[in-house]
Scaffold this motif. Structure first.
Motif, PDB file in Angstrom:
ATOM      1  N   TRP A 101      30.559  27.912  41.265  1.00  0.00           N
ATOM      2  CA  TRP A 101      31.695  27.853  42.546  1.00  0.00           C
ATOM      3  C   TRP A 101      31.474  28.748  43.576  1.00  0.00           C
ATOM      4  CZ3 TRP A 101      36.046  27.384  38.439  1.00  0.00           C
ATOM      5  CH2 TRP A 101      36.147  26.050  37.647  1.00  0.00           C
ATOM      6  N   GLY A 102      30.470  29.869  43.583  1.00  0.00           N
ATOM      7  CA  GLY A 102      30.251  30.388  44.813  1.00  0.00           C
ATOM      8  C   GLY A 102      30.758  32.099  44.461  1.00  0.00           C
ATOM      9  N   TYR A 103      31.006  32.388  43.519  1.00  0.00           N
ATOM     10  CA  TYR A 103      31.649  33.696  43.143  1.00  0.00           C
ATOM     11  C   TYR A 103      30.199  34.493  42.411  1.00  0.00           C
ATOM     12  CZ  TYR A 103      36.082  31.870  44.315  1.00  0.00           C
ATOM     13  OH  TYR A 103      37.048  31.454  44.950  1.00  0.00           O
ATOM     14  N   ALA A 104      29.531  35.228  43.050  1.00  0.00           N
ATOM     15  CA  ALA A 104      28.485  36.016  42.389  1.00  0.00           C
ATOM     16  C   ALA A 104      29.153  36.725  41.084  1.00  0.00           C
ATOM     17  CB  ALA A 104      28.117  37.043  43.201  1.00  0.00           C
ATOM     18  N   PRO A 105      28.044  37.121  40.074  1.00  0.00           N
ATOM     19  CA  PRO A 105      28.516  37.707  38.682  1.00  0.00           C
ATOM     20  C   PRO A 105      29.063  39.076  38.883  1.00  0.00           C
ATOM     21  CG  PRO A 105      26.624  36.344  38.610  1.00  0.00           C
ATOM     22  CD  PRO A 105      26.814  36.290  40.031  1.00  0.00           C
ATOM     23  N   ASP A 106      28.725  39.728  39.952  1.00  0.00           N
ATOM     24  CA  ASP A 106      29.180  41.091  40.171  1.00  0.00           C
ATOM     25  C   ASP A 106      30.350  41.223  41.234  1.00  0.00           C
ATOM     26  OD1 ASP A 106      27.658  40.461  42.679  1.00  0.00           O
ATOM     27  OD2 ASP A 106      26.524  42.420  42.552  1.00  0.00           O
ATOM     28  N   SER A 107      30.802  39.918  41.686  1.00  0.00           N
ATOM     29  CA  SER A 107      31.956  40.120  42.246  1.00  0.00           C
ATOM     30  C   SER A 107      33.255  40.400  41.663  1.00  0.00           C
ATOM     31  CB  SER A 107      32.207  38.683  43.265  1.00  0.00           C
ATOM     32  OG  SER A 107      32.485  37.732  42.194  1.00  0.00           O
ATOM     33  N   GLU A 108      34.230  40.950  42.339  1.00  0.00           N
ATOM     34  CA  GLU A 108      35.582  41.306  41.832  1.00  0.00           C
ATOM     35  C   GLU A 108      35.983  40.186  41.021  1.00  0.00           C
ATOM     36  OE1 GLU A 108      39.777  43.147  43.101  1.00  0.00           O
ATOM     37  OE2 GLU A 108      38.218  43.217  44.559  1.00  0.00           O
ATOM     38  N   VAL A 109      36.006  38.730  41.506  1.00  0.00           N
ATOM     39  CA  VAL A 109      36.705  37.896  41.121  1.00  0.00           C
ATOM     40  C   VAL A 109      36.122  37.554  39.640  1.00  0.00           C
ATOM     41  CG1 VAL A 109      36.963  35.460  41.191  1.00  0.00           C
ATOM     42  CG2 VAL A 109      37.628  36.633  43.389  1.00  0.00           C
ATOM     43  N   SER A 110      34.785  37.483  39.850  1.00  0.00           N
ATOM     44  CA  SER A 110      34.032  37.124  38.605  1.00  0.00           C
ATOM     45  C   SER A 110      34.296  38.220  37.605  1.00  0.00           C
ATOM     46  CB  SER A 110      32.651  37.070  38.710  1.00  0.00           C
ATOM     47  OG  SER A 110      31.948  36.644  37.740  1.00  0.00           O
ATOM     48  N   GLU A 111      34.326  39.395  37.780  1.00  0.00           N
ATOM     49  CA  GLU A 111      34.251  40.466  36.675  1.00  0.00           C
ATOM     50  C   GLU A 111      35.620  40.440  36.411  1.00  0.00           C
ATOM     51  OE1 GLU A 111      33.186  44.242  38.723  1.00  0.00           O
ATOM     52  OE2 GLU A 111      30.812  43.709  38.250  1.00  0.00           O
ATOM     53  N   THR A 112      36.759  40.291  37.151  1.00  0.00           N
ATOM     54  CA  THR A 112      38.021  40.418  36.541  1.00  0.00           C
ATOM     55  C   THR A 112      38.585  39.013  35.679  1.00  0.00           C
ATOM     56  OG1 THR A 112      39.086  41.393  38.558  1.00  0.00           O
ATOM     57  CG2 THR A 112      40.658  40.297  37.360  1.00  0.00           C
ATOM     58  N   ALA A 113      37.721  37.981  35.899  1.00  0.00           N
ATOM     59  CA  ALA A 113      37.855  36.643  35.255  1.00  0.00           C
ATOM     60  C   ALA A 113      37.061  37.157  33.893  1.00  0.00           C
ATOM     61  CB  ALA A 113      37.213  35.543  36.172  1.00  0.00           C
ATOM     62  N   GLN A 114      35.987  37.568  34.108  1.00  0.00           N
ATOM     63  CA  GLN A 114      35.273  37.979  32.620  1.00  0.00           C
ATOM     64  C   GLN A 114      36.075  38.673  31.459  1.00  0.00           C
ATOM     65  OE1 GLN A 114      31.261  39.440  33.419  1.00  0.00           O
ATOM     66  NE2 GLN A 114      31.411  38.645  35.541  1.00  0.00           N
ATOM     67  N   HIS A 115      36.726  39.883  32.268  1.00  0.00           N
ATOM     68  CA  HIS A 115      37.666  40.591  31.525  1.00  0.00           C
ATOM     69  C   HIS A 115      38.658  39.818  30.679  1.00  0.00           C
ATOM     70  CE1 HIS A 115      35.752  44.408  32.138  1.00  0.00           C
ATOM     71  NE2 HIS A 115      35.960  44.429  33.554  1.00  0.00           N
ATOM     72  N   LEU A 116      39.369  38.950  31.651  1.00  0.00           N
ATOM     73  CA  LEU A 116      40.470  38.127  31.114  1.00  0.00           C
ATOM     74  C   LEU A 116      39.981  37.367  30.079  1.00  0.00           C
ATOM     75  CD1 LEU A 116      42.382  37.521  34.601  1.00  0.00           C
ATOM     76  CD2 LEU A 116      43.166  38.856  32.414  1.00  0.00           C
ATOM     77  N   VAL A 117      38.875  36.562  30.438  1.00  0.00           N
ATOM     78  CA  VAL A 117      38.315  35.695  29.526  1.00  0.00           C
ATOM     79  C   VAL A 117      37.774  36.149  28.061  1.00  0.00           C
ATOM     80  CG1 VAL A 117      36.472  33.935  28.821  1.00  0.00           C
ATOM     81  CG2 VAL A 117      37.781  33.871  30.852  1.00  0.00           C
ATOM     82  N   ALA A 118      37.282  37.599  28.117  1.00  0.00           N
ATOM     83  CA  ALA A 118      36.857  38.237  27.048  1.00  0.00           C
ATOM     84  C   ALA A 118      38.135  38.392  26.001  1.00  0.00           C
ATOM     85  CB  ALA A 118      36.313  39.469  27.582  1.00  0.00           C
ATOM     86  N   GLU A 119      39.199  39.014  26.569  1.00  0.00           N
ATOM     87  CA  GLU A 119      40.491  39.373  26.049  1.00  0.00           C
ATOM     88  C   GLU A 119      41.094  38.137  25.552  1.00  0.00           C
ATOM     89  OE1 GLU A 119      43.148  41.200  23.662  1.00  0.00           O
ATOM     90  OE2 GLU A 119      41.636  42.030  24.960  1.00  0.00           O
ATOM     91  N   LEU A 120      41.396  37.088  26.117  1.00  0.00           N
ATOM     92  CA  LEU A 120      42.043  36.003  25.608  1.00  0.00           C
ATOM     93  C   LEU A 120      41.116  35.177  24.691  1.00  0.00           C
ATOM     94  CD1 LEU A 120      43.677  34.520  29.115  1.00  0.00           C
ATOM     95  CD2 LEU A 120      44.363  35.846  27.284  1.00  0.00           C
ATOM     96  N   ALA A 121      39.741  34.978  24.771  1.00  0.00           N
ATOM     97  CA  ALA A 121      38.896  34.401  23.857  1.00  0.00           C
ATOM     98  C   ALA A 121      38.930  35.255  22.388  1.00  0.00           C
ATOM     99  CB  ALA A 121      37.741  34.463  24.301  1.00  0.00           C
ATOM    100  N   ALA A 122      38.948  36.575  22.729  1.00  0.00           N
ATOM    101  CA  ALA A 122      38.707  37.343  21.455  1.00  0.00           C
ATOM    102  C   ALA A 122      40.069  37.306  20.691  1.00  0.00           C
ATOM    103  CB  ALA A 122      38.610  38.828  21.890  1.00  0.00           C
TER     104      ALA A 122
END
Length: 140
Positions: free
Chosen positions: A37-58
């Motif tokens: 979708w155009g958000y680099a893996p090291d972008s703030e959006v991607s990193e924040t989403a990664q943290h949220l998904v990690a927590e919710l999935a855990a």
């Protein structure tokens, strides 16, 4: 969930086995989908989403797991530059715990969700629940 009905501009929906490996896969799928979708893996959006998904999935794997049932990850790009993350599990009998005791075991992950998300909540389903979090604006 939000009272307003909005039509997403893009969606990822994936059922994932409810194991620790499945929780890691959810985070990886988030990185990959946001990159598409155009958000680099090291972008703030991607990193924040990664943290949220990690927590919710855990949480889904640890507290919402029902043997033989998967959890579902949904990522939705909504109008007005909003990214909505939804993680659904099959267990509706366990309510979310929001623990603030520094000596308590567990429950502090929702503090992280509160700090990172613009809004978040829980929606009951026929079977289980969906925990959602929104980020926005998520401009490229």
């Amino acid at each position: 969930m939000n009272a307003e009905i909005t039509t997403p501009t893009a969606v990822l929906a994936q059922r994932i086995i409810a194991t620790p490996r499945g929780a890691r896969l959810a985070r990886y799928l988030t990185i990959q989908q946001l990159a598409q979708w155009g958000y680099a893996p090291d972008s703030e959006v991607s990193e924040t989403a990664q943290h949220l998904v990690a927590e919710l999935a855990a949480n889904a794997v640890t507290h919402g797991r029902v043997p033989g049932r998967a959890f579902e990850l949904r990522l939705l790009l909504l109008p007005e530059d909003t990214l909505r993350i939804e993680v659904s599990d099959a267990r509706g009998d366990r309510k979310l715990r929001y623990v603030t005791d520094p000596d308590g075991e567990g429950g502090r992950g929702l503090i992280l969700v509160t700090l990172l998300a613009r809004a978040w909540g829980v929606a009951e389903r026929d079977v289980g629940k969906t925990v959602w979090a929104e980020l926005g604006p998520v401009r490229k």
